[in-house]
Design an enzyme around this catalytic site. Structure first.
Site, mmCIF file in Angstrom:
data_model
loop_
_atom_site.group_PDB
_atom_site.id
_atom_site.type_symbol
_atom_site.label_atom_id
_atom_site.label_comp_id
_atom_site.label_asym_id
_atom_site.label_seq_id
_atom_site.Cartn_x
_atom_site.Cartn_y
_atom_site.Cartn_z
ATOM 1 N N SER A 20 -8.867 1.852 1.833
ATOM 2 C CA SER A 20 -9.056 2.547 0.877
ATOM 3 C C SER A 20 -10.132 3.172 0.270
ATOM 4 O O SER A 20 -10.702 2.170 -0.659
ATOM 5 C CB SER A 20 -8.001 2.331 0.262
ATOM 6 O OG SER A 20 -7.951 4.011 -0.670
ATOM 7 N N HIS A 45 -9.495 4.745 5.266
ATOM 8 C CA HIS A 45 -8.368 5.451 4.423
ATOM 9 C C HIS A 45 -8.921 6.430 2.888
ATOM 10 O O HIS A 45 -9.510 6.297 2.815
ATOM 11 C CB HIS A 45 -7.447 4.677 3.549
ATOM 12 C CG HIS A 45 -5.858 5.193 3.376
ATOM 13 N ND1 HIS A 45 -4.961 5.561 3.647
ATOM 14 C CD2 HIS A 45 -5.680 5.486 1.669
ATOM 15 C CE1 HIS A 45 -4.148 5.478 2.957
ATOM 16 N NE2 HIS A 45 -4.295 6.071 1.581
ATOM 17 N N ASP A 47 -7.824 8.607 -0.222
ATOM 18 C CA ASP A 47 -6.492 9.546 -0.360
ATOM 19 C C ASP A 47 -6.730 10.644 -1.435
ATOM 20 O O ASP A 47 -8.176 11.056 -2.053
ATOM 21 C CB ASP A 47 -6.670 8.721 -2.002
ATOM 22 C CG ASP A 47 -5.383 6.816 -1.664
ATOM 23 O OD1 ASP A 47 -4.894 6.743 -0.675
ATOM 24 O OD2 ASP A 47 -6.304 5.893 -1.512
ATOM 25 N N MET A 49 -5.874 13.345 -3.990
ATOM 26 C CA MET A 49 -4.431 13.214 -5.218
ATOM 27 C C MET A 49 -4.577 14.587 -5.883
ATOM 28 O O MET A 49 -5.576 16.200 -6.362
ATOM 29 C CB MET A 49 -4.924 13.127 -6.284
ATOM 30 C CG MET A 49 -4.883 11.676 -5.627
ATOM 31 S SD MET A 49 -5.421 10.254 -6.566
ATOM 32 C CE MET A 49 -5.170 8.824 -5.391
ATOM 33 N N HIS A 78 -5.042 10.762 3.510
ATOM 34 C CA HIS A 78 -3.503 10.425 2.402
ATOM 35 C C HIS A 78 -3.178 11.114 1.448
ATOM 36 O O HIS A 78 -3.713 11.264 0.327
ATOM 37 C CB HIS A 78 -3.076 8.884 1.857
ATOM 38 C CG HIS A 78 -1.896 8.626 1.566
ATOM 39 N ND1 HIS A 78 -1.922 7.953 -0.040
ATOM 40 C CD2 HIS A 78 -0.943 9.205 0.853
ATOM 41 C CE1 HIS A 78 -0.820 7.233 -0.469
ATOM 42 N NE2 HIS A 78 0.268 8.509 0.274
ATOM 43 N N MET A 80 -1.853 12.840 -0.966
ATOM 44 C CA MET A 80 -1.003 13.591 -2.021
ATOM 45 C C MET A 80 -0.647 14.718 -3.510
ATOM 46 O O MET A 80 -1.072 14.898 -4.130
ATOM 47 C CB MET A 80 -0.933 11.842 -3.492
ATOM 48 C CG MET A 80 -0.802 10.382 -2.502
ATOM 49 S SD MET A 80 -1.349 9.491 -3.334
ATOM 50 C CE MET A 80 -3.082 9.440 -2.626
ATOM 51 N N MET A 149 4.519 3.390 0.335
ATOM 52 C CA MET A 149 3.553 3.361 -0.473
ATOM 53 C C MET A 149 4.425 1.975 -2.030
ATOM 54 O O MET A 149 5.626 1.263 -2.328
ATOM 55 C CB MET A 149 4.020 4.259 -1.910
ATOM 56 C CG MET A 149 3.038 5.555 -1.242
ATOM 57 S SD MET A 149 1.658 5.344 -0.885
ATOM 58 C CE MET A 149 0.555 4.608 -2.320
ATOM 59 N N ASP A 184 0.416 0.690 1.786
ATOM 60 C CA ASP A 184 -0.394 1.166 1.007
ATOM 61 C C ASP A 184 -0.553 0.721 -0.320
ATOM 62 O O ASP A 184 0.444 1.403 -0.975
ATOM 63 C CB ASP A 184 -0.275 2.974 1.082
ATOM 64 C CG ASP A 184 -1.630 3.405 0.115
ATOM 65 O OD1 ASP A 184 -2.429 2.595 -0.319
ATOM 66 O OD2 ASP A 184 -2.140 4.732 -0.265
HETATM 67 C C1 DX5 Z 1 -3.141 4.873 -4.437
HETATM 68 C C2 DX5 Z 1 -3.180 5.558 -2.679
HETATM 69 C C3 DX5 Z 1 -3.874 3.674 -2.590
HETATM 70 C C4 DX5 Z 1 -5.249 3.273 -2.989
HETATM 71 C C5 DX5 Z 1 -4.596 1.480 -3.167
HETATM 72 O O1 DX5 Z 1 -2.089 6.283 -5.160
HETATM 73 O O2 DX5 Z 1 -2.460 5.860 -1.839
HETATM 74 O O3 DX5 Z 1 -4.820 4.780 -1.282
HETATM 75 O O4 DX5 Z 1 -5.771 3.469 -2.923
HETATM 76 O O5 DX5 Z 1 -5.266 0.918 -3.508
HETATM 77 P P1 DX5 Z 1 -5.408 -0.777 -3.981
HETATM 78 O O6 DX5 Z 1 -6.186 -1.204 -2.652
HETATM 79 O O7 DX5 Z 1 -6.616 -0.856 -4.781
HETATM 80 O O8 DX5 Z 1 -4.075 -0.553 -5.151
HETATM 81 ZN ZN ZN Z 2 -3.079 6.339 0.481
#
Ligand code: DX5
Ligand code: ZN
Length: 231
Positions: A20, A45, A47, A49, A78, A80, A149, A184
């Protein structure tokens, strides 16, 4: 549901670690990507947001475009976002190969999953730790990837929530055999084995990889824990 050839190929390569980029050094993104590729990553991956569905902001379309220019690896984006339907087209155009949306944002995820597939990307469906498995269960055959998650989404570096292991086991039992089962949040050398035992194939890991001094060694450690415990 017919499957995209590269997803079918990815399933065959599992178990796989999915780095990620949220935990990468954003000032040196291209070299971070090269480093995880050299460490053996087969997918990345990203993220996204919106400060609304989750209480944080991260990257958007221009960064996905920039990452696309610096690697050939499949990009697993991903979302969010409270209104993912407004953005799937833009992220696909930016180079996303896999687009995951959250069930908490959609009454019926099927039209959006279909739209994502119609755009030529694989479609993922994510669910948060408090979301009941009954809400997800009717749609297990409609997604290429089911993403559990294992932290409250929004931030890297959080503690793995063990209560999700039972949900992963139910998903493993009821999802089609060609669906990718992913997890994740809080994945590291202490938590990955239990996820593999519960039935996961694809393991998103941010802090565990980018926080390590040797990415390749860390990828090897995580992968060997998976291989010993995969179902
Ligand atoms: C959190 C993200 C994850 C995050 C995971 O909302 O969706 O993908 O990067 O990070 P770690 O592996 O540090 O928990
Ligand atoms: Zn993620």
């Amino acid at each position: 549901m017919s499957q995209l050839f590269w997803i079918a190929d990815l399933v065959k390569k599992c178990p796989l670690i999915n780095p990620s980029l949220l935990a990468a050094d954003f000032a040196n993104l291209a070299s971070e990507i090269r480093a995880v590729e050299e460490a053996g990553a087969k997918i990345l991956h990203l993220d996204v947001m919106d400060g609304h569905f989750v209480p944080n902001l991260s990257i958007g379309v221009p960064v996905v475009e920039a990452v696309r220019r610096s690697t050939e690896l499949p990009l697993d984006v991903h979302l969010m976002l409270s209104e993912p339907q407004k953005y799937v087209r833009a992220f696909r155009k930016a180079g996303a190969d896999l687009i995951t949306v959250h069930i908490e944002t959609l009454n019926d995820p099927r039209p959006l999953l279909e739209e994502i597939r119609g755009l030529g990307a694989a479609a993922g469906l994510a669910h948060n730790p408090p979301t009941a498995i009954e809400k997800l269960a009717p749609f297990l055959s409609d997604a290429d990837i089911i993403l559990t998650m294992s932290v409250t989404p929004g931030f890297g570096g959080q503690k793995f929530d063990r209560t999700v292991l039972d949900k992963i086991a139910v998903i493993k039992k009821h999802a089609p055999t060609n669906a990718l089962i992913s997890v994740d949040g809080g994945i590291d050398t202490h938590t990955i084995a239990d996820c593999a035992k519960a039935g996961c194939h694809l393991f998103v890991a941010g802090t565990a990889i980018f926080g390590a001094s040797d990415y390749a060694e860390q990828m090897r450690l995580l992968e060997s824990q998976c291989r010993k415990n995969i179902q």
